[in-house]
Design a protein around this motif. Sequence first.
Motif, PDB file in Angstrom:
ATOM      1  N   CYS A 193       0.826  -1.213   0.000  1.00 23.61           N
ATOM      2  CA  CYS A 193       0.000   0.000   0.000  1.00 23.61           C
ATOM      3  C   CYS A 193       0.862   1.265   0.000  1.00 23.61           C
ATOM      4  CB  CYS A 193      -0.932   0.003   1.208  1.00 23.61           C
ATOM      5  SG  CYS A 193      -2.222  -1.267   1.154  1.00 23.61           S
ATOM      6  N   MET A 208      -4.669   4.634   2.516  1.00 16.18           N
ATOM      7  CA  MET A 208      -4.189   5.079   1.207  1.00 16.18           C
ATOM      8  C   MET A 208      -4.855   6.392   0.814  1.00 16.18           C
ATOM      9  SD  MET A 208      -3.685   1.614  -1.105  1.00 16.18           S
ATOM     10  CE  MET A 208      -5.045   0.613  -0.511  1.00 16.18           C
ATOM     11  N   CYS A 230     -10.589   5.231  -4.436  1.00 13.08           N
ATOM     12  CA  CYS A 230     -10.583   4.059  -3.557  1.00 13.08           C
ATOM     13  C   CYS A 230     -11.984   3.451  -3.549  1.00 13.08           C
ATOM     14  CB  CYS A 230     -10.182   4.456  -2.143  1.00 13.08           C
ATOM     15  SG  CYS A 230      -8.532   5.185  -2.010  1.00 13.08           S
ATOM     16  N   ALA A 276      -7.531   1.984  -6.205  1.00 13.38           N
ATOM     17  CA  ALA A 276      -7.301   1.024  -5.119  1.00 13.38           C
ATOM     18  C   ALA A 276      -8.646   0.423  -4.741  1.00 13.38           C
ATOM     19  CB  ALA A 276      -6.660   1.707  -3.918  1.00 13.38           C
TER      20      ALA A 276
END
Length: 341
Positions: free
Chosen positions: A53, A99, A141, A171
């Motif tokens: 990550c 993240m 994300c 992500a």
Amino acid sequence: MPAPAHLTDRHPTVSPERLIAQLVPPPTFNDVSFDSYRPDPAEPTQAAAVGFCRRFCEEARKNREGKRKMFGKRETLPGVGLYLDGGFGVGKTHLLASMYYSLAGGSHPAAFATFGELTQLAGVFGFTECIDLLADYVVVCIDEFELDDPGNTTLISRLLSQLVERGVSIAATSNTLPEQLGEGRFAAQDFLREINTLASIFTTVRVEGPDYRHRGLPPAPEPLTDDEVAARAEGVDGATLDGFDELCDHLATMHPSRYLTLIEGVKAVYITGVHPVDDQAVALRLVALTDRLYDAGIPVVASGAKLDTVFSPEMLEGGYRKKYLRATSRLLALTAAGMEL
């Protein structure tokens, strides 16, 4: 103290501006970071995932800034993809939010959404407008990535591919490997091109371990009676009290993207008459509500059947098995919190 309110009396609406404002991690992950993640020493994949990550964030930031060319111009580099695959309660969302926070403070915005919120965003703004809206982001994300129908498969495959081309990194977390998305839910073999396109975007990182939500917790508590639930609800400021069937019917009147607004300001949810459900549409709406309650950290107290029996054995054998197991895990954590009120 006034009588508890009812979720069934609420009829929320969500504006496009609100949808954009909601592109942040849920309240339970407001203060997380890579440093606050506690890898299980017995599960080396967890510590390894933190390293993946961190490196993803470095690469995403570098690619978003682009490669310097002559006369000070920069060439856009494609975004990168990271896919955290693992069971329930191993900290995938913690890492995903970390993240987000690691990248959100730079010169480009960051977005955090559930898979359902992302598809709703595309539905509200339109495909092209949604790409233009997110094209300047450093990262999108996506929590609990899952393909529920062929339309979503085609939409998300095109959307993410074009965002990556524009320099946006992706992500995601999921309980299903990218190449297995959609299996058991629709004729996935007919959409292999789209599914393979999605899989090619990501580097997959496996995160192993037991469900931390159940460490040291007893089994599902014995349900209270309807009268006990009603009496407890009256003693909690900001609580809501609803019958299970009435609540399920009410959820059917709105898109799941409104569920977050539905529970806004609620401190605890009390439900009477819980029983197993065998209607897939009802069950999936309950999953969506459970996810929003869990994200907001709202305890649940219920009467009727135990909450680990809500999804029938037949459902737990079907294509949405992992989704129902995740919801059960979260419901048990919320009811444990509810019993402490």
